[in-house]
Design an enzyme around this catalytic site. Structure first.
Site, short mmCIF file in Angstrom:
data_model
loop_
_atom_site.label_atom_id
_atom_site.label_comp_id
_atom_site.label_asym_id
_atom_site.label_seq_id
_atom_site.Cartn_x
_atom_site.Cartn_y
_atom_site.Cartn_z
N GLU A 73 0.93 -1.26 -0.10
CA GLU A 73 -0.11 0.01 -0.02
C GLU A 73 0.85 1.30 -0.11
O GLU A 73 0.81 2.14 -0.65
CB GLU A 73 -0.85 -0.13 1.28
CG GLU A 73 -1.79 1.25 1.31
CD GLU A 73 -2.35 1.21 2.65
OE1 GLU A 73 -3.39 2.20 2.60
OE2 GLU A 73 -2.32 0.69 3.58
N LEU A 168 4.34 29.34 -8.43
CA LEU A 168 4.78 29.78 -9.74
C LEU A 168 3.36 30.31 -10.63
O LEU A 168 4.02 31.00 -11.66
CB LEU A 168 5.53 28.61 -10.56
CG LEU A 168 6.18 28.84 -11.75
CD1 LEU A 168 7.36 29.70 -11.78
CD2 LEU A 168 6.35 27.47 -12.49
N HIS A 169 2.65 29.65 -10.37
CA HIS A 169 1.16 30.09 -11.39
C HIS A 169 0.57 31.46 -10.60
O HIS A 169 -0.05 32.04 -11.51
CB HIS A 169 0.04 28.95 -11.14
CG HIS A 169 0.45 28.10 -12.10
ND1 HIS A 169 1.26 27.09 -12.00
CD2 HIS A 169 -0.25 27.46 -13.10
CE1 HIS A 169 1.30 26.01 -12.85
NE2 HIS A 169 0.37 26.57 -13.72
N THR A 196 1.11 8.43 8.48
CA THR A 196 1.71 9.72 8.45
C THR A 196 3.19 9.62 8.24
O THR A 196 4.06 8.73 8.39
CB THR A 196 1.44 10.50 9.59
OG1 THR A 196 2.19 9.91 10.98
CG2 THR A 196 -0.16 10.44 10.11
#
Length: 210
Positions: A73, A168-169, A196
């Site tokens: 997994e 960046l956008h 986690t």
């Protein structure tokens, strides 16, 4: 379920429960931050009766059966995270070539080129490591510690890459219509599910012999 509550982990068994059995019901669809294409809901089992034939595997071996697939997994999550990081990098390259500021494509600015160079290098390193573990898994040699290493590293890498992609956008990076924004919300859960980042580091740390 616990078929022998007094036996601890040795009292856990896996059972197949058909959804049309009396007592089974789904809760309301949960509102998640991301991954909206995959519905998530609570499942309730109120005095559901199932025949002994619905036992999956051996009685009392449920915990061990689930544990046996944890490494697979985690490797699958690492594959997903690496692919998402690479796609985020590709989106950023496309955007940096088309978006202009001060009369030039934003990719022509040194800082942005350095950001893209880091994305490219880090995702390719991650890909090489994940590919090696996939080969090991195909031979039945996947190590639980290496799977934990791959899981935490690639998911944290994906989080960094996607976050830099949003930056960046610019303002567009915060708009849900842009793929980089959706990648930002969809990828955040990866450092949490299947164990986690902190749990992965604990597994690795315990293997060091301290």
């Amino acid at each position: 379920m616990k078929t022998d509550p007094a036996a601890g982990r040795k009292g856990i068994s896996l059972l197949v429960v058909e959804t049309d059995r009396a007592g089974f019901r789904r809760g309301a669809k949960l509102a998640k931050v991301g991954q909206h294409a995959a519905d998530t809901a609570e499942l309730f089992f109120d005095d559901v009766r199932v025949p002994a034939a619905n036992l999956l595997g051996e009685e009392g071996r449920g915990f061990y059966l689930m544990m046996n697939h944890l490494s697979q997994e985690r490797l699958a999550v690492a594959v997903q995270a690496t692919a998402q990081a690479r796609r985020a990098y590709e989106l950023c390259v496309e955007y940096a070539k088309s978006r202009e500021a001060f009369g030039s494509p934003i990719g022509s600015f040194q800082h942005n080129r350095f950001v893209l160079a880091e994305m490219k290098t880090e995702t390719e390193i991650a890909q090489s490591y994940v590919d090696r573990l996939l080969l090991a898994h195909s031979r039945g040699e996947l190590d639980a510690v290496e799977a934990a290493q791959a899981k935490w590293w690639t998911t944290e890498l994906c989080r960094r890459v996607v976050d830099r992609g949003v930056q960046l956008h610019g303002g567009y990076g915060y708009m849900a219509e842009y793929p980089i924004a959706r990648a930002w919300t969809d990828s955040r859960i990866q450092t949490i599910y299947a164990g986690t980042t902190e749990v992965m580091k604990e597994i690795i740390g315990r293997s060091l012999g301290f």
